[in-house]
Design a protein around this motif. Structure first.
Motif, short mmCIF file in Angstrom:
data_model
loop_
_atom_site.label_atom_id
_atom_site.label_comp_id
_atom_site.label_asym_id
_atom_site.label_seq_id
_atom_site.Cartn_x
_atom_site.Cartn_y
_atom_site.Cartn_z
N SER A 180 0.81 -1.22 0.00
CA SER A 180 0.00 0.00 0.00
C SER A 180 0.84 1.27 0.00
O SER A 180 0.31 2.36 0.17
CB SER A 180 -0.93 0.01 1.22
OG SER A 180 -0.17 0.11 2.40
N MET A 234 4.02 3.74 -1.88
CA MET A 234 4.85 4.04 -3.04
C MET A 234 6.20 4.51 -2.49
O MET A 234 6.25 5.27 -1.53
CB MET A 234 4.24 5.12 -3.92
CG MET A 234 5.07 5.40 -5.16
SD MET A 234 4.32 6.63 -6.27
CE MET A 234 2.90 5.72 -6.85
N TYR A 235 7.27 4.02 -3.10
CA TYR A 235 8.61 4.29 -2.58
C TYR A 235 9.47 5.02 -3.61
O TYR A 235 9.18 5.02 -4.81
CB TYR A 235 9.31 2.96 -2.25
CG TYR A 235 8.67 2.19 -1.14
CD1 TYR A 235 9.08 2.37 0.18
CD2 TYR A 235 7.65 1.28 -1.39
CE1 TYR A 235 8.50 1.65 1.21
CE2 TYR A 235 7.06 0.57 -0.36
CZ TYR A 235 7.49 0.75 0.93
OH TYR A 235 6.91 0.05 1.94
N GLN A 257 6.49 0.63 -6.51
CA GLN A 257 5.42 0.01 -5.74
C GLN A 257 5.76 -1.46 -5.56
O GLN A 257 6.70 -1.97 -6.19
CB GLN A 257 4.09 0.16 -6.44
CG GLN A 257 3.67 1.62 -6.61
CD GLN A 257 2.35 1.74 -7.36
OE1 GLN A 257 1.49 0.88 -7.24
NE2 GLN A 257 2.20 2.79 -8.12
N THR A 302 6.12 -3.33 -8.80
CA THR A 302 7.03 -2.78 -9.80
C THR A 302 8.27 -3.66 -9.92
O THR A 302 8.99 -3.86 -8.94
CB THR A 302 7.47 -1.35 -9.41
OG1 THR A 302 6.33 -0.54 -9.20
CG2 THR A 302 8.34 -0.74 -10.49
N LEU A 318 -0.58 4.74 -0.62
CA LEU A 318 -1.55 4.62 -1.71
C LEU A 318 -2.97 4.47 -1.19
O LEU A 318 -3.91 4.94 -1.83
CB LEU A 318 -1.18 3.42 -2.60
CG LEU A 318 0.15 3.56 -3.32
CD1 LEU A 318 0.46 2.28 -4.08
CD2 LEU A 318 0.14 4.74 -4.25
#
Length: 84
Positions: A36, A38-39, A54, A57, A79
Motif C-alpha cells: 500500500s 509508493m517508494y 510500488q 514494480t 496509496l
C-alpha cells in the motif's frame, strides 16, 4: 535489507562474480515490502533516484563484478490514503 527509522530501509545488492556484471531482477513485493506504499530509492554511491516504486514494480539492478549497489529506500506516498 536493513530497516531504518520512518519506514525507510537500506537495500544492498552485491555480486561475487568476477567475469561480468550481474543483472538482479526483483520487485519490492518479492522483498516483502508493503503493497500500500509508493517508494523512492536513491543510489547511495551515484545519487541516482528511482521514483514511483510500488510492491508490484519490477526492477533490475546491474552490479559490477565484485561490486556493490546500495539503495536508500523510503516511502513517498501511502496509496490507501491517496485513493480515498
Amino acid at each position: 535489507m536493513r530497516p531504518l527509522s520512518n519506514k525507510a530501509s537500506t537495500l544492498v545488492f552485491f555480486s561475487r562474480r568476477t567475469d561480468m556484471p550481474y543483472h538482479y531482477h526483483s520487485s519490492l513485493g518479492q522483498l516483502n515490502f508493503n503493497g500500500s506504499m509508493m517508494y523512492e530509492a536513491q543510489d547511495v554511491y551515484t545519487g541516482d533516484i528511482i521514483s514511483g516504486l510500488q510492491a508490484e514494480t519490477n526492477f533490475t539492478v546491474i552490479i559490477n563484478p565484485s561490486g556493490v549497489v546500495m539503495w536508500y529506500l523510503y516511502p513517498i506516498k501511502n496509496l490507501e490514503m491517496s485513493q480515498q
